[in-house]
Design a protein around this motif. Structure first.
Motif, PDB file in Angstrom:
ATOM      1  N   LEU A 172       0.827  -1.210   0.000  1.00 52.72           N
ATOM      2  CA  LEU A 172       0.000   0.000   0.000  1.00 52.72           C
ATOM      3  C   LEU A 172       0.859   1.256   0.000  1.00 52.72           C
ATOM      4  N   GLY A 173       2.003   1.201   0.692  1.00 44.98           N
ATOM      5  CA  GLY A 173       2.894   2.353   0.722  1.00 44.98           C
ATOM      6  C   GLY A 173       3.432   2.690  -0.654  1.00 44.98           C
ATOM      7  N   HIS A 174       3.829   1.674  -1.416  1.00 39.09           N
ATOM      8  CA  HIS A 174       4.317   1.913  -2.776  1.00 39.09           C
ATOM      9  C   HIS A 174       3.221   2.556  -3.646  1.00 39.09           C
ATOM     10  N   ILE A 175       2.026   2.036  -3.560  1.00 45.82           N
ATOM     11  CA  ILE A 175       0.928   2.544  -4.392  1.00 45.82           C
ATOM     12  C   ILE A 175       0.561   3.969  -3.974  1.00 45.82           C
ATOM     13  N   THR A 176       0.446   4.187  -2.666  1.00 46.40           N
ATOM     14  CA  THR A 176       0.073   5.513  -2.166  1.00 46.40           C
ATOM     15  C   THR A 176       1.072   6.574  -2.614  1.00 46.40           C
ATOM     16  N   MET A 177       2.354   6.294  -2.441  1.00 46.37           N
ATOM     17  CA  MET A 177       3.366   7.284  -2.798  1.00 46.37           C
ATOM     18  C   MET A 177       3.471   7.464  -4.316  1.00 46.37           C
ATOM     19  N   ALA A 178       3.162   6.423  -5.077  1.00 50.04           N
ATOM     20  CA  ALA A 178       3.157   6.574  -6.538  1.00 50.04           C
ATOM     21  C   ALA A 178       2.093   7.581  -6.964  1.00 50.04           C
ATOM     22  N   PHE A 179       0.896   7.483  -6.395  1.00 46.75           N
ATOM     23  CA  PHE A 179      -0.172   8.426  -6.752  1.00 46.75           C
ATOM     24  C   PHE A 179       0.105   9.821  -6.195  1.00 46.75           C
ATOM     25  N   PHE A 180       0.651   9.913  -4.988  1.00 48.38           N
ATOM     26  CA  PHE A 180       1.000  11.231  -4.450  1.00 48.38           C
ATOM     27  C   PHE A 180       2.106  11.882  -5.276  1.00 48.38           C
ATOM     28  N   SER A 181       3.035  11.078  -5.775  1.00 50.78           N
ATOM     29  CA  SER A 181       4.105  11.626  -6.616  1.00 50.78           C
ATOM     30  C   SER A 181       3.533  12.163  -7.931  1.00 50.78           C
ATOM     31  N   LEU A 182       2.596  11.429  -8.535  1.00 52.73           N
ATOM     32  CA  LEU A 182       1.928  11.928  -9.743  1.00 52.73           C
ATOM     33  C   LEU A 182       1.125  13.181  -9.441  1.00 52.73           C
ATOM     34  N   HIS A 183       0.520  13.206  -8.283  1.00 49.56           N
ATOM     35  CA  HIS A 183      -0.229  14.383  -7.821  1.00 49.56           C
ATOM     36  C   HIS A 183       0.663  15.622  -7.821  1.00 49.56           C
TER      37      HIS A 183
END
Length: 773
Positions: free
Chosen positions: A254-265
């Motif tokens: 979940l951490g990898h996915i969350t930070m991937a979307f926040f990085s795109l954000h």
């Protein structure tokens, strides 16, 4: 042996207990299960629906309804209130979050975070009703192997490691949700552009900003679950009986996915601001009404640092860097609240609140220094520490503890499997520590100094005498001793991975000796080691003393594979009996704290309920008497107040419960003065039956049950085919404890055998160097 020494083991129902009361308890548990299941399914369905128009409509209806309640007493934000020069930068945010409707943080908290808190409260009630005892009765063995989602491995290689069918299903559901969310938000964004009458260039910028917001929202929806798996003593993990080392994997994913979307954000915003030529101006912006950009930048930077240092290579080679950087979660959470305000932060507040509850309890437990009763060094370079525990502390085999030695470091905590069974004695817990790194090497040197000082005790003053000051978190582990519920057990270990299996074997043997309900009749131990000096680890368990004539009660086989030696050394026949001298340490009668994840259900339930009620009361009173009264409108400030209320409720309301809980634990689990004299240097309690039975003529030579093979590795295909012929293919539990390569190898081989599909709980128990702190 008193009842505290046999936690979670079956006992016959007392003659006074009536069948009617049992039926009432069973019915109540069933009702609680149904209610929790319905709430959870409805909550997850809403989260999945939210990106679409239907989910947005449900949220809008909910806010309209809740605006007429106590949770709707907050200020209003309308897009018409913004000046023309500000509309361009703020119109996107305010259209998406519907500011024409009352910004009701309370209503958002109830619908996004409320369900998981309600489930937690009901779960604590369920555990209290269930009691501390698990009854194992004779099971009806099925004629044919059964497919089980939680145990059958679908993936055995790759970035996810060994993945069961249930975990694979969860991965697929999340993957579909991400694709659906991106599609649904894209469709809504295209419709939203019809409201803007701007130039094509500005439309591109608006589309970038809208997409950035959507990526941020998907990241928040992932973050709803992010903190749930890393609450080590969580009521929720205990309810579904998932040990922390398993749940940690879900946090990593979940951490990898969350930070991937926040990085795109963040990236999409940077591109949009650069196209506008306002990058420097906007990135340092900190608005009162609306999203505060600078706190978001700080939060994202903290998250990126945690993300990069948590990658497998960094964790493996620079663990301390990973550990210390991960403490930035405080910065990440606080500045996220400042970035989005209380209204949006309410979406993720439930999981964070449960984590704060767990973190505070762990902090309180770990402040106590714990006596090391004895310590010894084995020839293979492994250390055994025997720690003091109160009689009322409950734990199960396959548990683990986090250990801090203050003479080595005040900051480092390291996880180690418990090698002793709760039936070994009332007053101690043992752990085996393999000397592999810098920290463990320092611990070995400290023990050497202690041994030298013990020999010249009269020459040293008390102040100069070397010592070991330890602090402990845990034990953590499974809620129930499921390993006692199988007729056949296969235990596969690599190296120091044998440590928790000593606890399992001791658990089974003590249960057999005392006539307690215990199903295992056949146990096969497969142990792969590099060199024969590791055979000395067998000295950590005295099987004949635990259960004299055990061969009449348990069919035990121990197959040892020494992979780096082609033939035995001359002393291999007795090496397992050789240990270095033990050190008996000076103690102050201070055992481990009972404030643990598997602690008293009533106290842990009161702690959760008191903190939750305190938080809701604080945030409600703050809204009525401060925010609304003084017309507080700054988003970032309200977000800060929201976090302060979360922490304050845990410290004040939960802390009050912890004070009484700790007092109760000391009173009921008090270790008598000089009580550690009950234990000898091997960590045994002389008044326990295992010691009394020592030396009886029924004692057997354990060597008769050990087969040692040199210069070869275990052939799991051949082993499991052989077991199918000898044991059959049903009612078999498989537990693997060792490095990821061993887990993958075992899962790959037994996936094609029916022995795997019949197992309810084959567990991939990671060794002490695979934990993520």
């Amino acid at each position: 042996m008193d009842e505290h020494a046999t936690p979670l083991l079956s006992k016959e129902s007392s003659s006074s207990s009536s069948s009617s009361s049992s039926m009432v308890v069973s019915s109540l548990k069933w009702v609680l299960k149904v209610v929790m299941s319905v709430i959870f399914v409805a909550w997850v369905v809403f989260l999945m629906m939210y990106p679409g128009k239907l989910g947005d409509g449900v949220l809008t209806k909910w806010r309209e309804v809740s605006s007429k309640t106590l949770f709707g007493t907050t200020g209003f934000y309308n897009i018409s209130s913004f000046s023309p020069e500000k509309k361009k930068s703020q119109i996107v945010t305010n259209f998406i979050f519907n500011p024409s409707i009352s910004r009701i943080a309370g209503s958002m908290f109830l619908i996004f975070s409320g369900p998981i808190l309600v489930i937690s409260v009901l779960a604590s009630l369920y555990l209290i009703i269930s009691g501390e005892e698990k009854i194992f009765t004779k099971k009806k063995i099925p004629k044919f192997p059964r497919f089980r989602l939680w145990t059958f491995p679908i993936l055995v290689d790759g970035p996810f490691g060994v993945v069961s069918a249930a975990e694979f299903l969860g991965i697929m559901i999340f993957s579909v949700f991400f694709l659906w969310a991106i599609y649904a938000f894209t469709m809504r964004d295209l419709d939203l552009l019809e409201f803007f009458h701007v130039l094509p260039k500005d439309r591109s910028i608006i589309l970038l900003e809208v997409t950035a917001l959507r990526f941020g929202m998907i990241g928040l929806l992932c973050m709803v679950f992010l903190f749930l798996p890393i609450s080590r003593g969580s009521i929720l993990l205990r309810l579904i009986d998932i040990p922390f080392e398993h749940a940690t994997r879900y946090h990593v994913w979940l951490g990898h996915i969350t930070m991937a979307f926040f990085s795109l954000h963040g990236l999409f915003y940077v591109v949009g601001w650069t196209m506008q030529g306002q990058f420097i101006k906007l990135i340092f912006e900190w608005k009162a009404n609306g999203i505060a950009v600078l706190p978001g930048v700080i939060s994202l930077v903290a998250g990126l640092l945690m993300w990069v240092t948590s990658l497998h290579y960094m964790r493996k080679h620079y663990f301390e860097l990973f550990f210390y950087t991960h403490q930035l979660y405080v910065v990440f959470v606080v500045f996220l609240a400042l970035h989005v305000g209380d209204y949006i932060f309410s979406i993720v507040a439930g999981g964070i609140f449960l984590f704060i509850l767990d973190r505070f309890l762990r902090f309180c437990q770990s402040r106590r220094t714990v006596d090391v009763i004895s310590a010894k060094s084995l020839p293979c370079g492994t250390l055994e520490l025997v720690l003091s525990k109160p009689p009322n502390m409950r734990y199960n085999a396959l548990s683990f503890v986090f250990l801090q030695v203050r003479e080595l470091s005040w900051l480092q905590w390291h996880p180690f499997s418990v090698s002793s069974s709760p039936l070994d004695g009332n007053h101690h817990v043992a752990v085996l520590i393999k000397v592999l790194g810098e920290w463990t090497a320092k611990l070995r040197d400290q023990l050497s100094k202690l041994y030298e000082a013990e020999n010249q005790d009269q020459l040293l003053s008390p102040q100069s005498f070397p010592k070991i000051t330890t602090c402990v978190e845990g034990p953590y582990g499974h809620e129930s001793p499921y390993h006692l519920g199988y007729e056949n057990l296969v235990l596969v270990a690599g190296g120091i991975g044998i440590s928790p299996f000593f606890a399992i074997l001791s658990d089974i043997l003590h249960s057999k000796r005392d006539g307690k309900a215990c199903l295992p009749k056949k146990v096969l131990v497969i142990w792969a080691i590099k060199n024969s000096d590791e055979l000395s680890l067998l000295s950590a368990i005295d099987i004949p003393s635990s259960c004299p004539s055990f061969s009449h009660k348990l069919n035990l086989e121990i197959n040892i594979y020494v992979t780096r030696q082609s033939e035995p050394l001359l002393e291999d026949g007795v090496v397992h009996k050789m240990v270095n001298p033990s050190v008996k340490l000076r103690t102050n009668g201070c055992p481990m704290s009972v404030l643990v994840g598997t602690g008293d259900n009533i106290w842990s339930g009161l702690y959760l309920v008191a903190s939750t009620i305190g938080f809701i009361s604080m945030i409600t009173l703050l809204d009525i008497f401060y925010i609304n009264k003084f017309k507080i409108t700054a988003w970032w400030y309200k977000g800060l107040l929201f976090v302060v209320c979360m922490v304050a409720s845990v410290l004040i309301c939960g802390g009050s419960v912890v004070v009484f809980w700790n007092f109760w634990g000391k009173k009921t689990g008090k270790v008598e003065a000089n009580g550690h004299n009950y234990l000898n240097l091997n960590g045994e309690e002389p008044n326990a039956p295992s010691a009394e039975l020592k030396g009886l003529d029924s004692e057997e030579d354990i060597q008769n049950f050990i087969t040692t093979r040199y210069g070869t590795r275990p052939d799991f295909k051949e082993i499991f085919e052989s077991l199918n012929g000898k044991w059959g293919s049903v009612d078999v539990g498989v537990i693997v404890c060792g490095p990821a390569s061993l887990q993958s190898t075992v899962a790959k081989e037994i996936r094609s055998h029916s022995i795997w599909r019949s197992a309810n709980h084959p567990l991939f128990h990671f060794n002490s160097h695979s934990f993520d702190l």
